[in-house]
Design an enzyme around this catalytic site. Structure first.
Site, mmCIF file in Angstrom:
data_model
loop_
_atom_site.group_PDB
_atom_site.id
_atom_site.type_symbol
_atom_site.label_atom_id
_atom_site.label_comp_id
_atom_site.label_asym_id
_atom_site.label_seq_id
_atom_site.Cartn_x
_atom_site.Cartn_y
_atom_site.Cartn_z
ATOM 1 N N GLY A 138 -14.431 6.853 -7.671
ATOM 2 C CA GLY A 138 -13.154 7.485 -7.976
ATOM 3 C C GLY A 138 -12.028 7.110 -7.043
ATOM 4 N N ASN A 159 -13.646 9.219 -1.315
ATOM 5 C CA ASN A 159 -14.214 8.358 -2.348
ATOM 6 C C ASN A 159 -14.208 6.916 -1.849
ATOM 7 O OD1 ASN A 159 -14.456 10.544 -4.200
ATOM 8 N ND2 ASN A 159 -12.277 10.361 -4.664
ATOM 9 N N CYS A 161 0.547 3.350 3.186
ATOM 10 C CA CYS A 161 1.290 2.748 4.309
ATOM 11 C C CYS A 161 2.773 3.083 4.167
ATOM 12 C CB CYS A 161 1.078 1.238 4.356
ATOM 13 S SG CYS A 161 -0.508 0.737 5.083
ATOM 14 N N ASP A 207 -1.343 16.336 -1.686
ATOM 15 C CA ASP A 207 -1.610 15.423 -2.794
ATOM 16 C C ASP A 207 -0.588 15.678 -3.903
ATOM 17 O OD1 ASP A 207 -4.448 13.787 -3.760
ATOM 18 O OD2 ASP A 207 -2.958 14.304 -5.286
ATOM 19 N N THR A 210 -8.857 5.465 -5.935
ATOM 20 C CA THR A 210 -7.736 4.824 -6.643
ATOM 21 C C THR A 210 -6.688 4.284 -5.676
ATOM 22 O OG1 THR A 210 -6.612 6.961 -6.862
ATOM 23 C CG2 THR A 210 -7.997 6.279 -8.710
ATOM 24 N N HIS A 246 -9.814 13.846 1.401
ATOM 25 C CA HIS A 246 -9.221 14.967 0.673
ATOM 26 C C HIS A 246 -9.724 16.256 1.332
ATOM 27 C CE1 HIS A 246 -8.344 12.620 -3.169
ATOM 28 N NE2 HIS A 246 -9.272 11.849 -2.640
ATOM 29 N N HIS A 275 -8.609 7.750 2.968
ATOM 30 C CA HIS A 275 -8.090 9.120 2.996
ATOM 31 C C HIS A 275 -9.220 10.098 2.782
ATOM 32 C CE1 HIS A 275 -7.765 7.406 -1.062
ATOM 33 N NE2 HIS A 275 -8.043 8.612 -1.520
ATOM 34 N N CYS A 299 0.839 -1.201 0.000
ATOM 35 C CA CYS A 299 0.000 0.000 0.000
ATOM 36 C C CYS A 299 0.875 1.254 0.000
ATOM 37 C CB CYS A 299 -0.915 -0.022 1.222
ATOM 38 S SG CYS A 299 -1.806 1.514 1.445
#
Ligand code: 5GP
Ligand code: ZN
Length: 114
Positions: A93, A87, A7, A30, A95, A102, A100, A4
């Site tokens: 969306g 998401n 991670c 980001d 990915t 945003h 997380h 990940c």
């Protein structure tokens, strides 16, 4: 070993611009911002998405949310407004499959979202 990517950011195996860190969570910019301020908040614990919360995470969710709100206030994002988005699943969306939120700020946002 975890594959990940988030991670790996927690473990500092991949670099990121970290803006906040405590025992529970980190916040970092980001890599592909869609607003002047685009910050990701993640728990250090690997949870796949918001849709994977269980009663076990109730304390974590509370602290996580309060600390994001405090961060946003300290940065002054609350003055003009900001958006928190998470998401859940590919069609929405998502990915990266490590939970997380945003935080988007610094411009006007449309509603409904695209
Ligand atoms: P999602 O599409 O899952 O809601 O959001 C994943 C976000 O993670 C995307 O906005 C993407 O730009 C960001 N991202 C993916 N890989 C990395 C990375 O290695 N570093 C950073 N800082 N952001 C990443
Ligand atoms: Zn993870």
């Amino acid at each position: 070993m975890s594959e990940c990517i988030f991670c790996k950011i927690v473990e500092k195996k991949i670099t990121a611009t970290i803006l906040y860190e405590d025992e529970l969570m980190i916040a970092f910019r980001d890599i592909n911002p869609v607003a002047p301020d685009h910050i990701l908040f993640i728990p250090k614990k690997h949870i796949e998405s918001f849709g994977h919360f269980t009663e076990k995470e109730e304390t974590l969710i509370g602290k996580f949310s309060v600390r994001i709100a405090k961060f946003a206030k300290e940065k002054g994002f609350d003055k003009k407004g900001y958006r928190i988005v998470t998401n859940i699943g590919a069609e929405a969306g998502q990915t990266v499959f490590h939970l997380h939120y945003h935080l988007l700020a610094g411009r006007n946002f449309e509603w409904p979202p695209g």
